[in-house]
Motif scaffolding. Structure first.
Motif, short mmCIF file in Angstrom:
data_model
loop_
_atom_site.label_atom_id
_atom_site.label_comp_id
_atom_site.label_asym_id
_atom_site.label_seq_id
_atom_site.Cartn_x
_atom_site.Cartn_y
_atom_site.Cartn_z
N PRO A 1 0.83 -1.21 0.00
CA PRO A 1 0.00 0.00 0.00
C PRO A 1 0.87 1.26 0.00
CG PRO A 1 -0.63 -1.46 1.80
CD PRO A 1 0.59 -2.03 1.18
N LEU A 2 0.67 2.12 -0.98
CA LEU A 2 1.48 3.33 -1.07
C LEU A 2 1.10 4.35 -0.02
CD1 LEU A 2 1.95 3.77 -4.91
CD2 LEU A 2 3.47 2.75 -3.25
N ILE A 3 -0.10 4.20 0.58
CA ILE A 3 -0.47 5.13 1.64
C ILE A 3 0.58 5.10 2.77
CG2 ILE A 3 -1.96 3.51 2.90
CD1 ILE A 3 -3.75 5.93 3.56
N ASN A 4 1.26 3.96 2.91
CA ASN A 4 2.25 3.83 3.98
C ASN A 4 3.36 4.86 3.90
OD1 ASN A 4 0.71 1.69 4.69
ND2 ASN A 4 2.38 0.24 4.87
N LYS A 5 3.66 5.35 2.71
CA LYS A 5 4.74 6.33 2.61
C LYS A 5 4.35 7.66 3.27
CE LYS A 5 4.42 8.39 -2.00
NZ LYS A 5 5.03 8.44 -3.30
N TYR A 6 3.06 7.86 3.53
CA TYR A 6 2.59 9.06 4.20
C TYR A 6 2.30 8.83 5.69
CZ TYR A 6 1.80 10.08 -0.71
OH TYR A 6 1.95 10.23 -2.06
N LEU A 7 2.52 7.61 6.16
CA LEU A 7 2.21 7.25 7.55
C LEU A 7 3.49 6.91 8.30
CD1 LEU A 7 -0.81 4.88 6.76
CD2 LEU A 7 -0.93 7.25 7.56
N SER A 8 3.38 6.80 9.63
CA SER A 8 4.54 6.41 10.44
C SER A 8 4.92 4.95 10.15
CB SER A 8 4.24 6.61 11.92
OG SER A 8 3.16 5.80 12.33
N LYS A 9 6.10 4.57 10.57
CA LYS A 9 6.64 3.24 10.24
C LYS A 9 6.00 2.10 11.04
CE LYS A 9 9.63 4.93 7.38
NZ LYS A 9 9.05 5.22 6.13
N ASP A 10 5.29 2.42 12.12
CA ASP A 10 4.75 1.38 13.00
C ASP A 10 3.32 0.96 12.64
OD1 ASP A 10 3.86 3.89 13.77
OD2 ASP A 10 3.93 3.46 15.91
N VAL A 11 2.94 1.10 11.39
CA VAL A 11 1.61 0.74 10.93
C VAL A 11 1.53 -0.77 10.68
CG1 VAL A 11 -0.04 0.99 9.02
CG2 VAL A 11 1.20 2.97 9.87
N ILE A 12 0.42 -1.34 11.09
CA ILE A 12 0.15 -2.76 10.81
C ILE A 12 -0.76 -2.81 9.58
CG2 ILE A 12 -0.95 -4.86 11.66
CD1 ILE A 12 -0.38 -3.76 14.52
N ASN A 13 -0.31 -3.50 8.54
CA ASN A 13 -1.11 -3.64 7.31
C ASN A 13 -1.80 -4.99 7.33
OD1 ASN A 13 -0.46 -1.28 5.54
ND2 ASN A 13 1.59 -2.00 6.02
N ILE A 14 -3.10 -4.96 7.06
CA ILE A 14 -3.88 -6.19 7.02
C ILE A 14 -4.61 -6.26 5.68
CG2 ILE A 14 -5.74 -7.52 8.07
CD1 ILE A 14 -5.06 -6.05 10.72
N LEU A 15 -4.34 -7.32 4.93
CA LEU A 15 -5.01 -7.54 3.66
C LEU A 15 -6.19 -8.47 3.90
CD1 LEU A 15 -5.18 -7.38 0.54
CD2 LEU A 15 -3.60 -9.32 0.47
N LEU A 16 -7.38 -8.01 3.55
CA LEU A 16 -8.59 -8.81 3.73
C LEU A 16 -8.97 -9.47 2.42
CD1 LEU A 16 -10.68 -6.35 5.89
CD2 LEU A 16 -9.40 -8.34 6.64
N TYR A 17 -9.47 -10.65 2.53
CA TYR A 17 -9.86 -11.43 1.37
C TYR A 17 -11.33 -11.81 1.50
CZ TYR A 17 -10.47 -15.40 -1.73
OH TYR A 17 -10.95 -16.24 -2.70
N THR A 18 -12.03 -11.78 0.40
CA THR A 18 -13.36 -12.34 0.33
C THR A 18 -13.40 -13.26 -0.87
OG1 THR A 18 -15.73 -11.89 0.32
CG2 THR A 18 -14.37 -10.47 -1.04
N ASN A 19 -14.06 -14.38 -0.72
CA ASN A 19 -14.12 -15.29 -1.87
C ASN A 19 -15.11 -14.75 -2.90
OD1 ASN A 19 -16.77 -16.27 -1.27
ND2 ASN A 19 -15.89 -17.67 0.22
N LEU A 20 -15.05 -15.33 -4.07
CA LEU A 20 -15.86 -14.83 -5.18
C LEU A 20 -17.35 -14.94 -4.90
CD1 LEU A 20 -15.44 -13.57 -7.92
CD2 LEU A 20 -15.50 -15.84 -8.93
N THR A 21 -17.77 -16.01 -4.25
CA THR A 21 -19.19 -16.19 -3.93
C THR A 21 -19.68 -15.08 -3.01
OG1 THR A 21 -19.00 -18.58 -4.20
CG2 THR A 21 -20.88 -17.79 -2.94
N ASP A 22 -18.89 -14.77 -1.96
CA ASP A 22 -19.28 -13.70 -1.04
C ASP A 22 -19.23 -12.33 -1.71
OD1 ASP A 22 -19.75 -15.53 0.94
OD2 ASP A 22 -17.84 -15.21 1.96
N LEU A 23 -18.25 -12.16 -2.59
CA LEU A 23 -18.15 -10.89 -3.32
C LEU A 23 -19.41 -10.66 -4.16
CD1 LEU A 23 -16.39 -8.44 -4.08
CD2 LEU A 23 -15.42 -9.83 -5.91
#
Length: 164
Positions: free
Chosen positions: A87-109
Motif C-alpha cells: 500500500p502506497l499510503i504507507n509512505k505518508y504514515l509512520s513506520k509502525d503501521v500494521i497492514n492487514i489484507l482482507l480477502y473475500t471469496n468470489l461467492t461472497d463478493l
C-alpha cells in the motif's frame, strides 16, 4: 495501534473498522468528505491519460487519509490499494503501521455486490480489483481459495445485470 485495512471492495474492511472502539480515529476511502474536487489542482493540462489522472487522484486520496490520522496514537484506515503491491499510503504514515489484507471469496463478493445493488452500487470494478489482488496459482501452499468453474458461472448469472 495504527492499522491499515486493505482489500477489495466488499471484503469487510468497513465492517471490521466499525467494530473498533471510539478511541480509534477511523478513516475510510468511502468517506464522502474525502472526495473533493481539489485534486484537480494537480492536473496541469488536459492531456493526461485516464491512468495518469487516476494516479493523481489516488495520491491525493492517500495524502488526505494520512493527514486525517496525523498525530493520532490509535487509528484504523479502510482503504483500497488501487495499484496492487505494498500500500502506497504507507509512505505518508509512520513506520509502525500494521497492514492487514482482507480477502473475500468470489461467492461472497457476488453476494455483497447483489446486496448493495440498489443502495450502494459498486459496479464491475470490484471484479477488476479482485483480479488485481489475487492471482492464479497451482501451488497449494500459496493458495487462499479455490474457484470452481461451475460455481463461477453460477455466480456470474447472479450478477448478469453487471456483466451482460
Amino acid at each position: 495501534m495504527k492499522i491499515v485495512l486493505e482489500g477489495t471492495s466488499s471484503s469487510g474492511k468497513s465492517s471490521i473498522m466499525n467494530k473498533f472502539p471510539k478511541k480509534y480515529k477511523k478513516v475510510s476511502i468511502d468517506d464522502p468528505g474525502l472526495i473533493t474536487r481539489d485534486f484537480w489542482k494537480d492536473v496541469k493540462n488536459k492531456y493526461y491519460t485516464k491512468k495518469e489522472k487516476d494516479e493523481i487522484y489516488y495520491v491525493h486520496m492517500e495524502k488526505k487519509m494520512a493527514n486525517q490520522v496525523k498525530n493520532q496514537d490509535n487509528y484504523i484506515i479502510d482503504t483500497i490499494n488501487f495499484r496492487g503491491g505494498k500500500p502506497l499510503i504507507n509512505k505518508y504514515l509512520s513506520k509502525d503501521v500494521i497492514n492487514i489484507l482482507l480477502y473475500t471469496n468470489l461467492t461472497d463478493l457476488v453476494q455483497n455486490v447483489n446486496k448493495r445493488n440498489k443502495s450502494d452500487p459498486r459496479g464491475k470494478f470490484v471484479f477488476k480489483q479482485f483480479a488485481k489482488y489475487f492471482m492464479v496459482t497451482n501451488n497449494i501452499d500459496e493458495s487462499i481459495d479455490t474457484i470452481n468453474l461451475k460455481s463461477f458461472i453460477k455466480n456470474l448469472k447472479k450478477i448478469k445485470y453487471e456483466v451482460e
